[in-house]
Design a protein around this motif. Structure first.
Motif, short mmCIF file in Angstrom:
data_model
loop_
_atom_site.label_atom_id
_atom_site.label_comp_id
_atom_site.label_asym_id
_atom_site.label_seq_id
_atom_site.Cartn_x
_atom_site.Cartn_y
_atom_site.Cartn_z
N HIS A 1 30.36 -13.35 23.72
CA HIS A 1 31.44 -14.20 23.20
C HIS A 1 32.59 -14.26 24.19
CE1 HIS A 1 29.37 -12.61 19.53
NE2 HIS A 1 29.37 -13.91 19.23
N SER B 1 30.89 -19.47 18.50
CA SER B 1 32.31 -19.16 18.28
C SER B 1 32.68 -18.86 16.82
CB SER B 1 33.17 -20.34 18.76
OG SER B 1 32.88 -21.50 17.99
N SER C 1 26.07 -16.92 15.45
CA SER C 1 27.19 -16.36 16.18
C SER C 1 27.11 -14.83 16.24
CB SER C 1 28.51 -16.78 15.52
OG SER C 1 29.61 -16.31 16.25
#
Length: 393
Positions: A237, A62, A385
């Motif tokens: 994501h 995240s 990420s």
């Protein structure tokens, strides 16, 4: 924003022509504003709370979305301050949204003496109430500014010590918010009807913060990615955000059902009045709002493929935001007047006005730090990420 002003002004003129008391006009307008301010503030609070959870859990996937969460949280100081102004106006007797503040309820020489409210005077008294509200306002604003500042420093220094500071302040905020969010719900919503009690209400409102916060994060991330400003945001994501969206809507539904079941089973007058009142005023709106807040998200996101489809997730996120506005309206409006508050021009104008201000604050913050959206390299999990890929996509 201008359209919102016009709607509110038109509603005030309309009410005056219908010979409604000036106090009732002010109450009607301020109630619409209060509902909208609380709604958009809850979105920002939910976003900051979700960001803190990601920091504490050291979640790698995240990190690229953290700037989005920070920008959404930027409305917190403004929203909390506007809520406090409305509370202050009520305390100064300019408006009468919080009826327990009316002096005649505490004087047994008046016909409207209320023994139940008098018995709650230790907690529900104006100085203590405003003092608690100041703590909520300053506390949430402080943690937002502190997290934002440390994140900005971390992005420049890439220091592990700064990351530990961010972790620590996030832990403190989660503890702080988990406690004050309960009192905030009691003070800012449940005290509108001091005769009603609920032990689950604080958690119910907290779950609503989380759902609306994640929904807004999802919508903005999809929009910016589509416009080419957020290329690092990929389907992997989106899939994880969708899982949070799915689970948080289930959490809200679980608490909703727990409260409803306990009330139905116990059948205690001071509890069931909450549902009976809403059933009479709004045709069982508390049941109908399960459609946008539970049924559509459940069947729309239960399929894993749907979780990384931007159109489906965007639509469901938008439906959830609409559904939770209905929920907040349902929490507040019925307790302002005995005959309920009908949704009309004033409420539409208030929503447009506060919504425009909310969007303006977000736009300014996004415009100031465009580079941060794709260069949040200070976080040690940034590379993870950036390269994150969900196994089954």
């Amino acid at each position: 924003m201008i359209i919102g002003f016009i709607f509110i002004l038109f509603d005030k003129i309309f009410l005056e022509k219908n010979i409604i008391k000036n106090t009732e006009i002010n109450n009607s307008i301020c109630t619409g504003l209060y509902i909208s301010i609380f709604y958009f503030t809850s979105i920002s609070l939910g976003s900051l709370f979700f960001l803190s959870i990601q920091n504490v859990s050291k979640s790698g996937w995240s990190v690229i979305i953290h700037p989005i969460m920070e920008k959404i949280a930027s409305f917190i100081p403004y929203g909390c301050f506007m809520i406090f102004i409305i509370l202050l106006l009520n305390a100064m007797n300019f408006i009468h949204i919080f009826h327990w503040m009316d002096y005649y309820l505490y004087d047994d020489t008046y016909g409207k003496y209320d023994k139940i409210i008098v018995n709650k005077k230790f907690f529900l008294n104006i100085p203590f109430f405003l003092m608690r509200s100041i703590i909520y306002t300053l506390g949430c604003s402080f943690f937002y500014l502190k997290i934002k500042k440390i994140s900005s420093i971390l992005n420049k220094t890439h220091s592990l010590n700064d990351y530990k500071k961010l972790y620590f302040i996030s832990v403190i905020f989660i503890i702080f918010f988990s406690i004050i969010s309960i009192f905030m719900a009691w003070d800012w919503i449940m005290s509108l009807n001091p005769h009603w009690i609920s032990t689950l209400f604080g958690w119910y409102v907290l779950s609503s913060y989380i759902v609306t916060g994640i929904s807004t994060i999802t919508i903005i991330s999809i929009y910016l990615n589509k416009k080419g400003f957020f290329p690092l945001f990929r389907n992997s994501h989106l899939h994880d955000l969708s899982k949070y969206l799915f689970s948080s809507s289930l959490l809200w539904t679980y608490i909703w059902f727990s409260q409803f079941l306990l009330y139905w089973y116990g059948n205690i007058p001071e509890e069931i009045i909450y549902f009976l009142k809403r059933e009479e005023m709004y045709n069982s709106i508390h049941l109908w709002m399960l459609i946008p807040n539970f049924i559509i998200p459940f069947f729309g996101l239960i399929n894993s493929k749907n979780k990384y489809d931007p159109k489906i997730v965007f639509t469901i996120s938008l439906i959830l935001l609409i559904g939770h506005y209905i929920d907040i309206y349902n929490l507040i409006a019925p307790d302002i007047y005995n005959n309920g508050l009908k949704f009309g021009i004033s409420e539409i104008g208030s929503f447009l006005l506060i919504g425009s201000f909310f969007s303006y604050i977000l736009f300014i913050n996004f415009n100031k730090n465009k580079k941060e959206l794709n260069h949040y390299t200070g976080n040690p999990f940034f590379k993870e990420s950036k390269k994150y890929k969900y196994p089954h996509i």
